[in-house]
Design a protein around this motif. Sequence first.
Motif, PDB file in Angstrom:
ATOM      1  N   ASN A 149     -17.926  -3.120 -13.740  1.00  0.00           N
ATOM      2  CA  ASN A 149     -17.108  -4.281 -13.366  1.00  0.00           C
ATOM      3  C   ASN A 149     -15.611  -3.967 -13.378  1.00  0.00           C
ATOM      4  N   GLU A 150     -15.247  -2.697 -13.568  1.00  0.00           N
ATOM      5  CA  GLU A 150     -13.834  -2.297 -13.573  1.00  0.00           C
ATOM      6  C   GLU A 150     -13.581  -1.249 -12.504  1.00  0.00           C
ATOM      7  N   LEU A 151     -12.398  -1.309 -11.933  1.00  0.00           N
ATOM      8  CA  LEU A 151     -11.982  -0.327 -10.939  1.00  0.00           C
ATOM      9  C   LEU A 151     -10.751   0.395 -11.472  1.00  0.00           C
ATOM     10  N   GLY A 152     -10.767   1.711 -11.378  1.00  0.00           N
ATOM     11  CA  GLY A 152      -9.659   2.521 -11.878  1.00  0.00           C
ATOM     12  C   GLY A 152      -8.513   2.622 -10.886  1.00  0.00           C
ATOM     13  N   TYR A 153      -7.554   3.467 -11.232  1.00  0.00           N
ATOM     14  CA  TYR A 153      -6.326   3.569 -10.440  1.00  0.00           C
ATOM     15  C   TYR A 153      -6.569   4.038  -9.019  1.00  0.00           C
ATOM     16  N   LEU A 154      -7.434   5.017  -8.833  1.00  0.00           N
ATOM     17  CA  LEU A 154      -7.655   5.548  -7.491  1.00  0.00           C
ATOM     18  C   LEU A 154      -8.316   4.515  -6.583  1.00  0.00           C
ATOM     19  N   GLY A 155      -9.320   3.835  -7.094  1.00  0.00           N
ATOM     20  CA  GLY A 155      -9.992   2.811  -6.292  1.00  0.00           C
ATOM     21  C   GLY A 155      -9.063   1.680  -5.907  1.00  0.00           C
ATOM     22  N   TRP A 156      -8.274   1.199  -6.891  1.00  0.00           N
ATOM     23  CA  TRP A 156      -7.341   0.105  -6.596  1.00  0.00           C
ATOM     24  C   TRP A 156      -6.250   0.565  -5.644  1.00  0.00           C
ATOM     25  N   TYR A 157      -5.761   1.786  -5.836  1.00  0.00           N
ATOM     26  CA  TYR A 157      -4.751   2.342  -4.934  1.00  0.00           C
ATOM     27  C   TYR A 157      -5.295   2.402  -3.502  1.00  0.00           C
ATOM     28  N   MET A 158      -6.525   2.902  -3.361  1.00  0.00           N
ATOM     29  CA  MET A 158      -7.101   3.038  -2.018  1.00  0.00           C
ATOM     30  C   MET A 158      -7.275   1.669  -1.355  1.00  0.00           C
ATOM     31  N   LEU A 159      -7.779   0.688  -2.105  1.00  0.00           N
ATOM     32  CA  LEU A 159      -7.938  -0.654  -1.537  1.00  0.00           C
ATOM     33  C   LEU A 159      -6.589  -1.246  -1.120  1.00  0.00           C
ATOM     34  N   THR A 160      -5.593  -1.087  -1.970  1.00  0.00           N
ATOM     35  CA  THR A 160      -4.264  -1.625  -1.679  1.00  0.00           C
ATOM     36  C   THR A 160      -3.642  -0.939  -0.469  1.00  0.00           C
ATOM     37  N   SER A 161      -3.658   0.395  -0.458  1.00  0.00           N
ATOM     38  CA  SER A 161      -3.022   1.118   0.646  1.00  0.00           C
ATOM     39  C   SER A 161      -3.763   0.890   1.954  1.00  0.00           C
ATOM     40  N   MET A 162      -5.106   0.762   1.902  1.00  0.00           N
ATOM     41  CA  MET A 162      -5.861   0.487   3.124  1.00  0.00           C
ATOM     42  C   MET A 162      -5.524  -0.897   3.669  1.00  0.00           C
ATOM     43  N   ALA A 163      -5.377  -1.879   2.794  1.00  0.00           N
ATOM     44  CA  ALA A 163      -5.026  -3.236   3.232  1.00  0.00           C
ATOM     45  C   ALA A 163      -3.642  -3.251   3.876  1.00  0.00           C
ATOM     46  N   VAL A 164      -2.690  -2.585   3.238  1.00  0.00           N
ATOM     47  CA  VAL A 164      -1.330  -2.524   3.793  1.00  0.00           C
ATOM     48  C   VAL A 164      -1.342  -1.781   5.129  1.00  0.00           C
ATOM     49  N   GLY A 165      -2.059  -0.681   5.186  1.00  0.00           N
ATOM     50  CA  GLY A 165      -2.161   0.080   6.429  1.00  0.00           C
ATOM     51  C   GLY A 165      -2.773  -0.739   7.548  1.00  0.00           C
ATOM     52  N   TYR A 166      -3.819  -1.488   7.225  1.00  0.00           N
ATOM     53  CA  TYR A 166      -4.482  -2.330   8.230  1.00  0.00           C
ATOM     54  C   TYR A 166      -3.512  -3.382   8.774  1.00  0.00           C
ATOM     55  N   ILE A 167      -2.809  -4.045   7.889  1.00  0.00           N
ATOM     56  CA  ILE A 167      -1.859  -5.089   8.292  1.00  0.00           C
ATOM     57  C   ILE A 167      -0.743  -4.488   9.144  1.00  0.00           C
ATOM     58  N   LEU A 168      -0.192  -3.373   8.703  1.00  0.00           N
ATOM     59  CA  LEU A 168       0.882  -2.730   9.473  1.00  0.00           C
ATOM     60  C   LEU A 168       0.396  -2.250  10.837  1.00  0.00           C
ATOM     61  N   ARG A 169      -0.820  -1.686  10.909  1.00  0.00           N
ATOM     62  CA  ARG A 169      -1.349  -1.253  12.204  1.00  0.00           C
ATOM     63  C   ARG A 169      -1.485  -2.432  13.158  1.00  0.00           C
ATOM     64  N   LYS A 170      -1.880  -3.591  12.630  1.00  0.00           N
ATOM     65  CA  LYS A 170      -1.978  -4.787  13.481  1.00  0.00           C
ATOM     66  C   LYS A 170      -0.583  -5.246  13.922  1.00  0.00           C
ATOM     67  N   LEU A 171       0.369  -5.246  12.997  1.00  0.00           N
ATOM     68  CA  LEU A 171       1.726  -5.663  13.327  1.00  0.00           C
ATOM     69  C   LEU A 171       2.383  -4.722  14.337  1.00  0.00           C
ATOM     70  N   LEU A 172       2.085  -3.436  14.234  1.00  0.00           N
ATOM     71  CA  LEU A 172       2.665  -2.447  15.133  1.00  0.00           C
ATOM     72  C   LEU A 172       1.822  -2.240  16.377  1.00  0.00           C
ATOM     73  N   ASP A 173       0.746  -3.017  16.507  1.00  0.00           N
ATOM     74  CA  ASP A 173      -0.164  -2.936  17.650  1.00  0.00           C
ATOM     75  C   ASP A 173      -0.676  -1.507  17.851  1.00  0.00           C
ATOM     76  N   MET A 174      -1.193  -0.950  16.753  1.00  0.00           N
ATOM     77  CA  MET A 174      -1.701   0.421  16.806  1.00  0.00           C
ATOM     78  C   MET A 174      -3.194   0.462  17.125  1.00  0.00           C
ATOM     79  N   GLY A 175      -3.783  -0.660  17.420  1.00  0.00           N
ATOM     80  CA  GLY A 175      -5.199  -0.665  17.814  1.00  0.00           C
ATOM     81  C   GLY A 175      -6.154  -0.826  16.693  1.00  0.00           C
TER      82      GLY A 175
END
Length: 175
Positions: A149-175
């Motif tokens: 039921n716990e997620l460590g630093y790498l898992g949380w980092y990956m989820l956070t960076s993927m979410a930010v990347g997804y949002i930015l790709r949509k904002l920049l119309d990267m497909g």
Amino acid sequence: MLSGIYEFLDGIFGPLIQSHSPVVVITIAGIILGAFFTLLNYVLVDQEKVKMLQKKSKEFQKKYREAQKAKDEKQLKKLQKEQMELMKLQSEVMKDTTLKVTLLTLPVFWIFWGWLKRWYIEVGIVKAPFNFFLFDWFHRMYHSALPANELGYLGWYMLTSMAVGYILRKLLDMG
């Protein structure tokens, strides 16, 4: 060499780590690196070529499904040639992405990940109210002793960076 880099990072981010909770620090790291990697991809990869490839792929898939449905062998043979050209273009785009972006981002990721590991190894960053199979899968993958039921630093980092990347790709119309 890495110890010098880690000391440098400690000097810059050490006060942040010592004054904030792990979830805040890892979230900030995920936002910063997710944005950095996405923007680097945006600048270094020919976005018009990527969009053209996506458009051609969709058109090809539509024509291929129609030919299969109609059992048009002549059209299917013609589409095989088109598929080869499409695969050549995909290979070109992948080579650009791999060589330009991955060779620059991977060392940054590994250095930063190794540095964070020194601070947060086996520290639960976020806790779910129940055992979550994805957390558990992640722990098995990285040989972690954290509970399911716990997620460590790498898992949380990956989820956070993927979410930010997804949002930015949509904002920049990267497909």
